[in-house]
Design an enzyme around this catalytic site. Structure first.
Site, short mmCIF file in Angstrom:
data_model
loop_
_atom_site.label_atom_id
_atom_site.label_comp_id
_atom_site.label_asym_id
_atom_site.label_seq_id
_atom_site.Cartn_x
_atom_site.Cartn_y
_atom_site.Cartn_z
N GLY A 1 -0.71 4.58 0.11
CA GLY A 1 -1.56 5.95 0.44
C GLY A 1 -0.89 6.51 1.67
O GLY A 1 0.48 6.46 1.75
N ARG B 1 -21.46 11.32 12.31
CA ARG B 1 -21.87 10.89 11.00
C ARG B 1 -23.01 9.68 11.23
O ARG B 1 -23.92 9.62 10.38
CB ARG B 1 -20.46 9.98 10.33
CG ARG B 1 -19.72 11.22 9.50
CD ARG B 1 -18.49 10.62 9.17
NE ARG B 1 -17.85 11.73 8.59
CZ ARG B 1 -16.60 11.67 7.73
NH1 ARG B 1 -16.07 10.52 7.80
NH2 ARG B 1 -16.07 12.60 7.58
N GLU C 1 -6.35 2.53 8.14
CA GLU C 1 -7.67 2.11 7.80
C GLU C 1 -7.68 0.38 7.88
O GLU C 1 -8.76 -0.23 8.34
CB GLU C 1 -8.44 2.46 6.66
CG GLU C 1 -10.03 1.89 6.53
CD GLU C 1 -10.76 2.76 5.75
OE1 GLU C 1 -11.85 2.70 5.51
OE2 GLU C 1 -9.98 3.23 4.58
N SER D 1 -18.12 16.35 0.97
CA SER D 1 -17.50 16.50 2.23
C SER D 1 -18.19 17.16 3.37
O SER D 1 -19.05 17.85 3.25
CB SER D 1 -16.11 17.48 1.98
OG SER D 1 -15.69 17.81 3.23
N ALA E 1 -0.79 6.11 4.75
CA ALA E 1 0.01 5.18 6.04
C ALA E 1 1.21 4.69 5.04
O ALA E 1 2.10 4.55 5.76
CB ALA E 1 -0.92 4.30 6.42
N GLY E 2 1.00 4.10 3.94
CA GLY E 2 2.05 3.27 3.29
C GLY E 2 3.25 4.08 2.94
O GLY E 2 4.53 3.75 3.12
N GLY F 1 0.89 -1.35 -0.02
CA GLY F 1 -0.08 -0.10 0.05
C GLY F 1 1.08 1.31 -0.09
O GLY F 1 1.89 1.26 0.64
N HIS G 1 -18.73 4.57 3.56
CA HIS G 1 -17.68 5.61 3.43
C HIS G 1 -16.54 4.87 3.86
O HIS G 1 -15.44 4.28 3.21
CB HIS G 1 -17.88 6.61 3.92
CG HIS G 1 -16.78 7.63 3.86
ND1 HIS G 1 -16.28 7.98 2.73
CD2 HIS G 1 -16.22 8.40 4.88
CE1 HIS G 1 -15.35 8.81 2.90
NE2 HIS G 1 -15.14 8.99 4.20
#
Length: 638
Positions: free
Chosen positions: A42, A331, A426, A284, A44-45, A40, A402
Site C-alpha cells: 500500500g 470522529r 497503520e 468520506s 507505506a509499503g 505490504g 474504520h
C-alpha cells in the site's frame, strides 16, 4: 523490560533535523549488499520499496493481492493533510502538530507527531511531481478543504478518490524500480510468520496463495507495512482481506503490541442493512464540509420522510453541542454523538440506526454542480448501494469501525523492540494516539515510506555488515515447519461450522463489548466468551479443499484464528485502561456532559504487551509519554 524510544535530544522542532544531521549512513556501494524484505504494498509499503530501491538496496516486496494496485490504501476517499497554508487561514506546522496531539487525546508520542507535521509539506510536493491530480482552485494553486478536529483548511484531495490517486503515484514509482530490477515483487504471497535469528528479524515465511507452496525468504531487515486490524469486528469499512496476521505473528515472535484497544469508529458510513453483509461502506468525512448532520427532535417524527420534518423539528446535534467545530467535530466525538441520539430512540431508517447527512442547504447555497464536482463519485456510490438520490434526499449514515491506532510498538526510528523489524503506517502505533484525525492516515503512510524510514534505516543497517544469514539457517526451517503444521491442523479439523460463522460471532462480541462504548462488566464477559469460541473453532471448524492450490477458506481460517487470539488481547488492554480517551470510551469514566474523562496521573503511557506463550497472560510494558512542548489539557471542541 525497559523501552527506549530513541528520541533525539534538543528542542522539539529541531529533533528531526538534528537526527538527520547525525544519523549513521550506509554508502551507495554498501547498500547494494543488503536485502530488504517489505511486507505490504500500500502507500507505506510501495513508497518505502520504491525509495529504498532508488537508494540502492535490493528489495523484495510481498503482497497478498494480485497487484499492488489492489492495496486497501486505494479505498481512502477524502484527502491528505499538510500544513502548506495555501488558504492563508492561519495554519502552520505547529498547528497541524497540535491538532494531531489534541485529536489523539494526548496519548501519542510528541516527537513522532511533530516529525509527521514537518514532513507533511514534502509529501504534497512529492505527489504533485508524480502527477497526482489534486484538485485546484481557479488561480491554479492546489485546493484544500476541512476535516474534523481542525479549524483550518489543510486537506488536499482528488475528488473522493484521493487514496486511489496517491496509490497510483506510489505504484508508478514502485513499477519503475521493478522494471529496473531493483525490486522483486511477490504477489499473491501471504506472510505467515516472522523469522528471528539471534534476536534479529532476518526473514519471513510466506504461503503462495495460488499453489499453496510455503517458502521462506531471508533478508537483512524486515519492514511490515500491513495495515490495521479493524476486521476483528467482522463488519468494518476495511477490505475483506485486511487482517492482523503479519503483526500478530510478529507479536508471537517477541514484538510488543502497543495500545491494541485504540480503535477508530468512523461517523459517516452507510448503515447496516442486513445479516447478509460482509463489510460496510465508508462515506468520506469530507462530506461533512457541506452536509449537515441531524435527527428529528421527536421520536414520533422518525418514520416521516425527511422533507416532511420542518426545520424547527430537527436537531442539528453536532452544531448544537460543538458550536466551534459543528459538523466537523472529530470522529470519536461525532460517532458517540450519533450513537447517543440513536440510543435515545431518535435514529432514522431500518432499526433506528442512522442519522441524516443533509446537503439541501449546500446545494441551495452553491448549486448542485459544485457539489457534483466535489463529491460526485461519493453520491454515485451511495446511490448504487442504497438506491437513494442524496441530491434529493439526505444520506443516512451511522458509525462503523474504520481505522486502528494501535499496532506494533516502534521507536523513533520506526524499529520495533526486535532489532531489524521495522513497522510503517497503520501497522505501527506511533502517531495518532487514541483517535486519528481524518486525512492523516494517508499522511502517515507516505511520510513513513518516502521520508522517515529511508532516513532511519541506516542506523540499523550500519550495524549489520558481515551478519548476513540465508534461508538455510535452522530458524527458517523451524518457522516453515511451524507454518505447515498450523495449516495441516486447520485442514484436519473436519467440523461443522464455517469460517465466517466464527468470524461473525467474534465480531458481534467485539462490537457489543469492545466497540464504541466499553465497560468493565462487558469486557470481562468478552474475555470469558472469546476463549470458549476459540476452543470451538479449533474443534468444530469446517474447511473444504486442501492445503495445495487456491483455497480462500483456508486463507480466511488462518486470519480468523489470529483474530480469535488478538480479540482477547484487545479486550484485555481495554479492561486495563481505566479511563476514557479518544476512541477508547469506558462508560464508567466520563464527564457529566458525557465526554471522555482521561486519567493522566495513572494512564499517561503507551501500553505495550509482551507475548508470554499460549494460555499465559501477556506482560504489560509501559512507555511513559513525556510532553515537552504541549501541556496536557481536557480536550474541548465546544
Amino acid at each position: 523490560m525497559t523501552l527506549d524510544a530513541n528520541i533525539p535530544a534538543g528542542p522539539l522542532d529541531k529533533k528531526w533535523t538534528s537526527f538527520k544531521n547525525t544519523a549513521k549512513l550506509v554508502n551507495p556501494a554498501n547498500k547494494r549488499k543488503f536485502d530488504i524484505i517489505i511486507v505490504g504494498s500500500g502507500l507505506a509499503g510501495a513508497a518505502s520499496a520504491a525509495t529504498l530501491a532508488e537508494q540502492g538496496y535490493k528489495v523484495k516486496c510481498f503482497c497478498y493481492q494480485d497487484s499492488p494496485r489492489r492495496a486497501h490504501s486505494i479505498a481512502a476517499q477524502g484527502g491528505i493533510n499538510a500544513a502548506k497554508n495555501y488558504q492563508n487561514d492561519g495554519d502552520s506546522v505547529y498547528r497541524l502538530f497540535y491538532d494531531t496531539i489534541k485529536g489523539g487525546d494526548f496519548r501519542a508520542r510528541e516527537a513522532n507527531v511533530h516529525r509527521l507535521a514537518e514532513i507533511s509539506n514534502q509529501i504534497i510536493d512529492q505527489c504533485v511531481a508524480q502527477g497526482v491530480p489534486f484538485a485546484r482552485e481557479y488561480g491554479g494553486l492546489l485546493d484544500n478543504r476541512s476535516f474534523g478536529g481542525a479549524q483550518v483548511s489543510r486537506t488536499f484531495y482528488a475528488r473522493g478518490q484521493t487514496g486511489q490517486q496517491l496509490l497510483l503515484g506510489t505504484y508508478s514509482a514502485l513499477s519503475h524500480q521493478i522494471a529496473l530490477g531493483n525490486v522483486e515483487m511477490f504477489s499473491k504471497a501471504e506472510m505467515m510468520d516472522l523469522v528471528v535469528v539471534d534476536g534479529h528479524a532476518k526473514g519471513i515465511v510466506v504461503r503462495d496463495m495460488t499453489t499453496g507452496e510455503i517458502t521462506s525468504h531471508a533478508g537483512d531487515a524486515v519492514l511490515l507495512c500491513t495495515g490495521g486490524y479493524g476486521n476483528v469486528f467482522y463488519l468494518s469499512t476495511n477490505a475483506r482481506g485486511c487482517n492482523v496476521t503479519a503483526t500478530y505473528r510478529a507479536y508471537k515472535r517477541g514484538a510488543l503490541f502497543a495500545n491494541p484497544c485504540y480503535t477508530q469508529i468512523h461517523p459517516t458510513c452507510i448503515p447496516v442493512s442486513g445479516e447478509y453483509q460482509s463489510k460496510l461502506t465508508l462515506m468520506s468525512e469530507s462530506l461533512r464540509n457541506d452536509g449537515r448532520v441531524w435527527v428529528p427532535k421527536r421520536k414520533e417524527d422518525c418514520a416521516k420522510e425527511p422533507k416532511d420534518i420542518p426545520e424547527d423539528a430537527r436537531d442539528y446535534y453536532l452544531e448544537r453541542k460543538y458550536p466551534s467545530y459543528g459538523n466537523l467535530a472529530p470522529r470519536d466525538i461525532s460517532s458517540r454523538s450519533a450513537k447517543e441520539v440513536c440510543d435515545d430512540g431518535r435514529g432514522v431508517g431500518p432499526g433506528g440506526l442512522g442519522v441524516y447527512l443533509d446537503f439541501a442547504d449546500a446545494i441551495k447555497r452553491l448549486g448542485k454542480h459544485v457539489i457534483e464536482e466535489r463529491y460526485g463519485n461519493l453520491f454515485e456510490m451511495y446511490h448504487n448501494i442504497t438506491g437513494e438520490d442524496a441530491y434529493e434526499r439526505p444520506m443516512r449514515i451511522y458509525p462503523a469501525v474504520h481505522y486502528t491506532m494501535g499496532g506494533l510498538w516502534v521507536d523513533y526510528n520506526l524499529m520495533s523492540n526486535i532489532p531489524g523489524l521495522h513497522v510503517l503506517g497503520e501497522a505501527n502505533f506511533s502517531d495518532h494516539g487514541a483517535n486519528r484525525l481524518g486525512a492523516s492516515a494517508l499522511m502517515q503512510g507516505l511520510a513513513d515510506g518516502y521520508f522517515v524510514l529511508p532516513n532511519t534505516l541506516g542506523t540499523y543497517m550500519a550495524s549489520q555488515f558481515g551478519k548476513k544469514v540465508d534461508a538455510s539457517a535452522p530458524a527458517f526451517k523451524e518457522a516453515v515447519d511451524s507454518v505447515k503444521a498450523r495449516v495441516q491442523k486447520l485442514i484436519s479439523i473436519k467440523g461443522t461450522r464455517s469460517v465466517d460463522s466464527f468470524h461473525r460471532e467474534l465480531g458481534k462480541i467485539m462490537w457489543d463489548k469492545c466497540g464504541m462504548a466499553r465497560d468493565k462488566k462487558g469486557l470481562e464477559e468478552a474475555l470469558r466468551k472469546i476463549p470458549k469460541l476459540r476452543e470451538e473453532f479449533w474443534t468444530n471448524l469446517k474447511l473444504l479443499g486442501s492445503a495445495d492450490g487456491i483455497n480462500m477458506e483456508l486463507e480466511r481460517a488462518g486470519r480468523v484464528a489470529d483474530f480469535l487470539e488478538f480479540g482477547e488481547l484487545m479486550c484485555l488492554d481495554a479492561l486495563n485502561r481505566n479511563e476514557s480517551c479518544g476512541g477508547h470510551f469506558r462508560t464508567e469514566y466520563q464527564t457529566p456532559e458525557g465526554e471522555a474523562l482521561r486519567d493522566d496521573e495513572n494512564f499517561d503511557y503507551v501500553a505495550a504487551w509482551k507475548y508470554e506463550g499460549d494460555n499465559t497472560a501477556p506482560t504489560l510494558v509501559k512507555e511513559p509519554l513525556v510532553y515537552e512542548e504541549v501541556k496536557l489539557a481536557t480536550r474541548s471542541y465546544k
